[in-house]
Scaffold this active site. Structure first.
Site, PDB file in Angstrom:
ATOM      1  N   GLU A  56      19.707  52.468  65.143  1.00  7.22           N
ATOM      2  CA  GLU A  56      19.877  52.253  63.701  1.00  7.22           C
ATOM      3  C   GLU A  56      19.037  51.072  63.221  1.00  7.22           C
ATOM      4  O   GLU A  56      18.409  51.121  62.154  1.00  7.22           O
ATOM      5  CB  GLU A  56      21.355  52.016  63.378  1.00  7.22           C
ATOM      6  CG  GLU A  56      22.219  53.238  63.639  1.00  7.22           C
ATOM      7  CD  GLU A  56      23.695  52.880  63.625  1.00  7.22           C
ATOM      8  OE1 GLU A  56      24.310  53.006  62.557  1.00  7.22           O
ATOM      9  OE2 GLU A  56      24.230  52.462  64.666  1.00  7.22           O
ATOM     10  N   HIS A  61      13.091  71.422  58.281  1.00  5.81           N
ATOM     11  CA  HIS A  61      14.183  71.164  57.320  1.00  5.81           C
ATOM     12  C   HIS A  61      15.476  70.789  58.048  1.00  5.81           C
ATOM     13  O   HIS A  61      16.566  70.994  57.504  1.00  5.81           O
ATOM     14  CB  HIS A  61      14.451  72.386  56.423  1.00  5.81           C
ATOM     15  CG  HIS A  61      13.217  73.017  55.861  1.00  5.81           C
ATOM     16  ND1 HIS A  61      12.723  72.704  54.621  1.00  5.81           N
ATOM     17  CD2 HIS A  61      12.361  73.934  56.394  1.00  5.81           C
ATOM     18  CE1 HIS A  61      11.612  73.415  54.391  1.00  5.81           C
ATOM     19  NE2 HIS A  61      11.380  74.150  55.470  1.00  5.81           N
ATOM     20  N   SER A  89      32.877  49.537  69.198  1.00  5.57           N
ATOM     21  CA  SER A  89      33.495  49.182  67.925  1.00  5.57           C
ATOM     22  C   SER A  89      34.651  48.232  68.216  1.00  5.57           C
ATOM     23  O   SER A  89      35.322  48.355  69.229  1.00  5.57           O
ATOM     24  CB  SER A  89      34.021  50.446  67.245  1.00  5.57           C
ATOM     25  OG  SER A  89      35.067  50.112  66.350  1.00  5.57           O
ATOM     26  N   LYS A 121      34.577  54.423  70.564  1.00  2.00           N
ATOM     27  CA  LYS A 121      33.235  54.468  69.975  1.00  2.00           C
ATOM     28  C   LYS A 121      32.138  53.910  70.872  1.00  2.00           C
ATOM     29  O   LYS A 121      32.312  52.923  71.558  1.00  2.00           O
ATOM     30  CB  LYS A 121      33.205  53.664  68.655  1.00  2.00           C
ATOM     31  CG  LYS A 121      33.951  54.309  67.510  1.00  2.00           C
ATOM     32  CD  LYS A 121      33.256  55.540  66.941  1.00  2.00           C
ATOM     33  CE  LYS A 121      31.981  55.208  66.234  1.00  2.00           C
ATOM     34  NZ  LYS A 121      32.128  54.955  64.814  1.00  2.00           N
TER      35      LYS A 121
END
Ligand code: ARG
Length: 464
Positions: A296, A162, A283, A289
Site C-alpha cells: 500500500e 478491465h 492489526s 489480519k
C-alpha cells in the site's frame, strides 16, 4: 520586530545592517543542502587543484586548501561540524570553517567561480549519484522479477482487461511484463545520466571568468564528460533534476501498479499470492489480519514523487535567465523524492523476492469466467472455416448457454454444442483447457511457456 544581526562575513561588505532574523530564516538552505557536503567539497578540491595547475594559485596554497577541505569533510561526516544558519548554505559553511582551519589561503578558493556554478555543480553531482543508485536498484528489482518468472513459466493465471477475466496467461509472462517496464525505466535513467553529465563549474556567476581557468581539467576530475558550453545555461539549468524526477515518477508509477496487484491478489477473495510476513503487518484490534502495508505504501509513494516533479517544474517555469534565488527551492523535494524512490525500489525488491504465487487459486481463477471463449472461436475459424465474426457470434451463444446452465464451457456436452452449430466436433474440447489455451499463444511476445522461457533466457543474459 525580529532581531537584526551584524552584517554577513561572506558578502556583507556593502551592508551596514545584518539581515532580519526572518530574512535569515527564509534565506538559509543549510538545513537541507548540507546533504550535498561531500559533493561541495569534491568540487572545491577539483577547483583548487585546477587553480594551482593554471598558476592562479600557488601550489602550496592549493595544497593547504585541499587538505583543509578533507578535514572539513571528516568533521561533517563525523557529525562534529557546527552548521550555522547565519552562513546560509553548505558552500559558505564549508568555506568559513576552512578559513578557521587554514586561515588566509581559504579566501583564495573562490577565485574564478561563484556560488551559482558551485551549487549547479554540487547538485548535478548529487543527482548523478542518485541516478547511479537508481540504476543499481532497478537492476536488482528486475533480477527478482526474472527469478519469479522462472518459478512459473507454465503456471496458469487469469489475464485481465478491465480487471475482468480475459484470457489465461502464465505467471512467468505476467512477471516479465514488469521486467519490460523496469527495463525502460533503466534505459531512461541511463539516457538522463548521459545527457546531464556536463560540468557547470567555471561558468562562474553567469558570464564565465577572466581568469585563465581550465574547465576541462575540473570536468575531468569530477567525472563529467565535458564542460557545459554556455555559461548562462550552465548556471540556469535544472533539467537534470527534472529528468531525474521524471524517471522517478514513471518508475514509481510502475511500482504502484504492481503494488496494487499485490493488494488485490493477496486478499482472501483472490488468494493468488502470499506476501511474506517480513513485508506485512498485523492489526492492533483484529487478530486474524495480515495487511499488505508495504504494498500500500508503494502504491502511495508516487504521490510525493510526482509532487516533487510538479513542484520543480513550477519553480523553474518563467524564471528569466540566469540564476534566481527561486532555484534554491529545487533541492528539498528532489532529496525527498530520491529517498522515497530508493526505499521503494528496495522494498519492492524484498517483497517480490519473498512472494509466493499460489498455483491452485491461480489456475481455478484462470479457468473461470469463460476464459477460453476466444480459443473456441479460433477453433471454429481454423477447423470449420468460419469467418471470425461469425465464430465470435456462435461462441457468444455457447457462452450464454453455459451461463444459463451455470457451468463452464468445457462442461457443455457435444450435443449442446452441436445444437448451436452443427460443424462442432469432439476435437473442440482439446482447446478449451487453460493449459491448451496458453500453450497455443506462441506468437512472438505471447504467453506460451515456450515463449516465456525464451524471454527469461534473454533477460538473464542482459542482466548478467
Ligand atoms: N544556497 C544557494 C542555492 O541553493 C546557493 C547559490 C546562491 N547564489 C546566490 N547568488 N545567492 O541556490
Amino acid at each position: 520586530m525580529s532581531e537584526t544581526k551584524s552584517s554577513n562575513a561572506m558578502w556583507g561588505g556593502r551592508f551596514a545592517d545584518g539581515p532580519d532574523a526572518i530574512m535569515e530564516a527564509i534565506n538559509a538552505s543549510i538545513g537541507f543542502d548540507q546533504r550535498m557536503a561531500r559533493q561541495d567539497i569534491e568540487g572545491s578540491r577539483a577547483h583548487a587543484a585546477m587553480l594551482a595547475a593554471t598558476g592562479i594559485l600557488t601550489d602550496s596554497d592549493a595544497e593547504v586548501i585541499r587538505e583543509g577541505l578533507l578535514t572539513v569533510l571528516s568533521e561533517i561526516e563525523g557529525g562534529t561540524f557546527a552548521f550555522s544558519t547565519a552562513l546560509e548554505d553548505i558552500h559558505m559553511n564549508v568555506e568559513a570553517r576552512l578559513k578557521e582551519l587554514v586561515g588566509e589561503p581559504a579566501g583564495r578558493l573562490h577565485t574564478g567561480r561563484s556560488r551559482n556554478d558551485q551549487v549547479a555543480t554540487d547538485f548535478r553531482l548529487w543527482v548523478r549519484d542518485q541516478l547511479d543508485a537508481m540504476d543499481a536498484g532497478i537492476t536488482a528489482l528486475m533480477k527478482v522479477f526474472v527469478a519469479q518468472a522462472e518459478a512459473g513459466p507454465d503456471m496458469v493465471m487469469p489475464g485481465f482487461t478491465h480487471l475482468q477475466t480475459a484470457q489465461p496467461v502464465t505467471w512467468g509472462h505476467h512477471m516479465l511484463a514488469y521486467v519490460e517496464m523496469l527495463g525502460r525505466d533503466l534505459s531512461r535513467v541511463r539516457d538522463a545520466r548521459a545527457r546531464m553529465n556536463e560540468s557547470p563549474l567555471g561558468a562562474a556567476a553567469l558570464a564565465g571568468t577572466g581568469f585563465p581557468i581550465d574547465r576541462d581539467m575540473t570536468a575531468d576530475a569530477l567525472g563529467f564528460d565535458r564542460p557545459a558550453a554556455n555559461s548562462l545555461d550552465a548556471v540556469a539549468d535544472r533539467d537534470f533534476a527534472l529528468e531525474f524526477l521524471s524517471c522517478c515518477s514513471i518508475c514509481a508509477m510502475h511500482l504502484s501498479r504492481f503494488a496494487e496487484e499485490l493488494v488485490i491478489w493477496s486478499s482472501a477473495q483472490f488468494r493468488f499470492v502470499t506476501i511474506s510476513d517480513r513485508f506485512s503487518t498485523g492489526s492492533s484490534i483484529m487478530p486474524q489480519k495480515k495487511n499488505p502495508d508495504a504494498a500500500e505504501l508503494l502504491r502511495a509513494k508516487i504521490g510525493r514523487i510526482t509532487g516533487a516533479l510538479m513542484s520543480l517544474l513550477m519553480v523553474m517555469k518563467g524564471l528569466p535567465l540566469t540564476y534566481s534565488k527561486d532555484m534554491q527551492e529545487d533541492k528539498e523535494q528532489v532529496f525527498d523524492a530520491a529517498d522515497s524512490m530508493m526505499l521503494s525500489l528496495a522494498a519492492m525488491t524484498g517483497m517480490v523476492a519473498d512472494l509466493r504465487p499460489n498455483p491452485e487459486p491461480l489456475r481455478a481463477a484462470a479457468a473461470a469466467g469463460f476464459s477460453t471463449a476466444t480459443d473456441l472461436a479460433d477453433w471454429l475459424v481454423r477447423e470449420a472455416g468460419m469467418p471470425f465474426r461469425e465464430a465470435h457470434h456462435v461462441t457468444g451463444a455457447l457462452v450464454k448457454m453455459a451461463e444459463d446452465k451455470d457451468c463452464d464451457l468445457p462442461d457443455l456436452t457435444l450435443a449442446d454444442m452441436q445444437s448451436v452449430h452443427e460443424d462442432i466436433t469432439d476435437d473442440v474440447y482439446s482447446v478449451l483447457t487453460v493449459e491448451a489455451s496458453v500453450a497455443s499463444r506462441r506468437s512472438y511476445g505471447g504467453t506460451s511457456p515456450e515463449r516465456v522461457r525464451e524471454q527469461i533466457a534473454r533477460w538473464k543474459e542482459v542482466l548478467g
